[in-house]
Design a protein around this motif. Structure first.
Motif, mmCIF file in Angstrom:
data_model
loop_
_atom_site.group_PDB
_atom_site.id
_atom_site.type_symbol
_atom_site.label_atom_id
_atom_site.label_comp_id
_atom_site.label_asym_id
_atom_site.label_seq_id
_atom_site.Cartn_x
_atom_site.Cartn_y
_atom_site.Cartn_z
ATOM 1 N N GLU A 16 1.788 -17.334 25.297
ATOM 2 C CA GLU A 16 2.366 -18.307 26.217
ATOM 3 C C GLU A 16 3.630 -17.756 26.867
ATOM 4 O OE1 GLU A 16 2.736 -21.674 28.479
ATOM 5 O OE2 GLU A 16 1.047 -20.880 27.338
ATOM 6 N N VAL A 69 -8.469 -26.012 28.022
ATOM 7 C CA VAL A 69 -7.114 -26.360 28.445
ATOM 8 C C VAL A 69 -7.114 -27.836 28.805
ATOM 9 C CG1 VAL A 69 -5.302 -26.013 30.160
ATOM 10 C CG2 VAL A 69 -6.597 -24.061 29.323
ATOM 11 N N ASN A 94 9.106 -33.252 24.884
ATOM 12 C CA ASN A 94 9.279 -31.922 24.292
ATOM 13 C C ASN A 94 9.300 -31.977 22.776
ATOM 14 O OD1 ASN A 94 9.413 -29.788 26.237
ATOM 15 N ND2 ASN A 94 11.301 -30.695 27.027
ATOM 16 N N LEU A 119 5.596 -32.263 21.098
ATOM 17 C CA LEU A 119 4.544 -31.340 21.494
ATOM 18 C C LEU A 119 4.761 -29.998 20.814
ATOM 19 C CD1 LEU A 119 4.609 -32.253 25.274
ATOM 20 C CD2 LEU A 119 2.749 -32.799 23.701
ATOM 21 N N ARG A 120 3.757 -29.120 20.877
ATOM 22 C CA ARG A 120 3.898 -27.777 20.319
ATOM 23 C C ARG A 120 4.849 -26.963 21.197
ATOM 24 N NH1 ARG A 120 -2.432 -26.535 20.536
ATOM 25 N NH2 ARG A 120 -1.889 -27.147 22.668
ATOM 26 N N ASP A 175 3.282 -25.684 24.415
ATOM 27 C CA ASP A 175 2.835 -26.621 25.451
ATOM 28 C C ASP A 175 3.884 -26.689 26.552
ATOM 29 O OD1 ASP A 175 0.498 -27.271 24.099
ATOM 30 O OD2 ASP A 175 1.474 -28.848 22.950
ATOM 31 N N VAL A 195 1.890 -32.579 31.276
ATOM 32 C CA VAL A 195 1.890 -31.741 30.072
ATOM 33 C C VAL A 195 0.651 -30.858 30.138
ATOM 34 C CG1 VAL A 195 1.829 -31.656 27.565
ATOM 35 C CG2 VAL A 195 3.071 -33.497 28.707
ATOM 36 N N VAL A 196 0.831 -29.548 30.071
ATOM 37 C CA VAL A 196 -0.278 -28.592 30.074
ATOM 38 C C VAL A 196 -0.401 -28.029 28.666
ATOM 39 C CG1 VAL A 196 -1.224 -26.486 31.069
ATOM 40 C CG2 VAL A 196 0.182 -28.009 32.479
ATOM 41 N N MET A 197 -1.588 -28.164 28.058
ATOM 42 C CA MET A 197 -1.781 -27.795 26.658
ATOM 43 C C MET A 197 -2.902 -26.756 26.515
ATOM 44 S SD MET A 197 -1.272 -31.428 24.667
ATOM 45 C CE MET A 197 -2.729 -32.181 25.380
ATOM 46 N N THR A 219 -6.696 -26.642 23.758
ATOM 47 C CA THR A 219 -6.736 -28.047 23.337
ATOM 48 C C THR A 219 -7.963 -28.726 23.918
ATOM 49 O OG1 THR A 219 -4.305 -28.099 23.318
ATOM 50 C CG2 THR A 219 -5.455 -30.207 23.298
ATOM 51 N N ALA A 277 -6.415 -33.683 22.706
ATOM 52 C CA ALA A 277 -5.526 -34.142 23.779
ATOM 53 C C ALA A 277 -5.296 -35.646 23.698
ATOM 54 C CB ALA A 277 -6.113 -33.762 25.138
#
Length: 463
Positions: free
Chosen positions: A128, A325, A359, A362-363, A366, A378-380, A383, A388
């Motif tokens: 990431e 995603v 924040n 979330l991980r 993310d 939020v972009v994960m 997942t 999600a």
């Protein structure tokens, strides 16, 4: 944690046995039976980790590992060498070739699975950061020379937690080949005090501390902001692999078994320090160079410009790795009423607190962005749809169940959010398509009463 594991061994029964064990632990397994085939599978299949036999005809495991590390497109894939070789010199050779670990046959299953999960977590985080660094290249900021291999390990500041004078002397004397900045502690309390007051590039923790819970110390080190990113190297007895596995689950990065071999200790320390310095440079470049252009000045999260640059790259990686995603799109319910009732200053306070709560729940890999007005994205990575939904529901509750402290005379107010979800839909899907589906799902959540989560594939309610 799901991960794609490449098993490389020229002996078919060995491959089948290891593949069966990994499959039972819910890993996806791909296989190769020689060095050239392994390199080809790495290029085509993009594994999350490579379990590599050393003694293979033609191209042995050491050469395969060196080739993986010399290729910029594969150098960040974790490599664990598995072999019948048991000499410390062989382990050191593997580590110097770039291996992340060196396990001796017959492999202890507990140690193997813990090591795989630990290295996959690290790879996900590094992937990431590298992707964000790559995104910054669109703005002319990317440092093309930035690699782990180019980092030095000299003059690292190291904390050693050990209450055995003999082992402490051996460790500190060995480390002083590379650095004079070695600090020691003989109790967990002293170690934690030092870790919270000084910055260390590596913390070595002995699991054999008398009357001390070294695993508790690892947990505490990971729970504090100042020590959360410091690599932890465990030192343990050979018969204590179950506690080593627990330490890796708690966030330790590597381990070394007693009796301590000086060369192996140095090789593992150098690997961790180089990786730490590389990670810090990625973080620094990303934070410093892009903060003005790509973050929202009010909330501190990313802005729409960054999402539009980052999401297509993430989807491309998703297609290549065949991993999902997910996108959460949410906005604050009745936000106009907040502004009209309490003023825009309070509205800004609410926006900032919503970003903080997002924040916090979330991980760390993310991505949270303010997409416009009171709308957030939020972009994960990695997942699927069900995960999600679970994350979205947790976030929705964290926002709606706790009051927001505000500067208005009322003191605190209640805020809720509505969330729409979409998941990447095949290799022909586009970022625009994902965002559109998430936006449509968000509209349905608001239309059906707000303070709700709706996924794009949920059945449409007939009014």
């Amino acid at each position: 944690m799901s991960a794609r594991v490449l098993v490389v061994d020229d002996v078919l029964p060995n491959v089948k046995l290891l593949a069966a064990k990994l499959t039972r632990e819910y890993f996806e397994v791909i296989t190769a039976f020689n060095g050239p085939e392994a390199l080809e599978r790495i290029k085509k299949e993009a594994p999350d980790i490579v379990l590599l036999d050393v003694m293979m005809p033609g191209m042995d495991g050491f050469e395969v590992c060196e080739r993986i590390r010399s290729d910029p497109t594969t150098m960040h894939i974790p490599v664990v060498m598995i072999t019948a070789l048991s000499d410390a010199s062989d382990r050191v050779r593997g580590l110097e070739a770039g291996a992340d670990d060196f396990l001796t046959k017959p492999v202890n299953d507990i140690a193997l699975f813990a090591r795989v999960r630990s290295l996959v977590r690290l790879k996900m985080m590094m992937d990431e950061w590298r992707l964000r660094e790559s995104t910054s290249g669109q703005f002319g900021i990317l440092d093309q020379t930035l690699t782990v291999k180019n980092e030095t390990a000299s003059e690292a500041r190291v904390l050693v937690v050990e209450d055995s004078p003999i082992d402490l002397e051996k460790i500190t004397e060995t480390l002083r080949r590379d650095t004079d900045s070695v600090v020691s502690a003989d109790t967990s309390a002293k170690a934690l005090d030092l870790g919270l007051s000084e910055d260390f590039e590596l913390i070595i923790v002995s699991l054999t501390l008398l009357n001390e819970d070294a695993l508790r110390l690892c947990s505490l080190l990971r729970s504090h902001e100042r020590t959360r990113q410091a690599p932890i190297l465990l030192v343990a007895d050979e018969g204590d692999l179950s506690r080593v596995a627990k330490g890796l689950e708690l966030g330790a990065n590597d381990y070394l078994l007693k009796p301590i071999d000086r060369n192996e200790l140095l090789a593992r320390v150098r690997t961790q320090v180089r990786r730490k310095r590389y990670h810090e440079k990625l973080r620094h470049n990303y934070e410093q160079s892009l903060s003005m252009a790509l973050t929202d000045s009010l909330t501190g999260v990313f802005n729409r410009r960054y999402v539009n640059a980052h999401l297509p790259r993430l989807m491309e990686r998703s297609w290549e790795s065949q991993k999902p995603v997910a996108i959460l799109m949410f906005d604050i319910d009745h936000f106009k009423t907040v502004n009209d009732t309490y003023g825009h200053g309070v509205g800004d306070e609410v926006l900032k607190e919503v970003a903080v709560r997002a924040n916090r729940n979330l991980r760390n890999f993310d991505l949270v962005a303010r997409y416009g007005g009171e709308e957030f994205i939020v972009v994960m990575p990695d997942t699927d749809r069900d995960s999600a939904v679970a994350v979205a529901e947790r976030l929705r509750r964290r926002v709606g169940e706790d009051f927001f402290a505000v500067s208005a005379p009322v003191g605190e107010i209640t805020v809720t959010i509505s969330i729409g979800i979409s998941v990447v839909n095949g290799s022909t899907d586009t970022a625009e398509g994902m965002l559109k589906r998430a936006d449509d799902a968000l509209y349905r959540a608001k239309r059906s009463g707000r303070n709700k989560t709706v996924a794009a594939d949920d059945p449409v309610e007939v009014q």
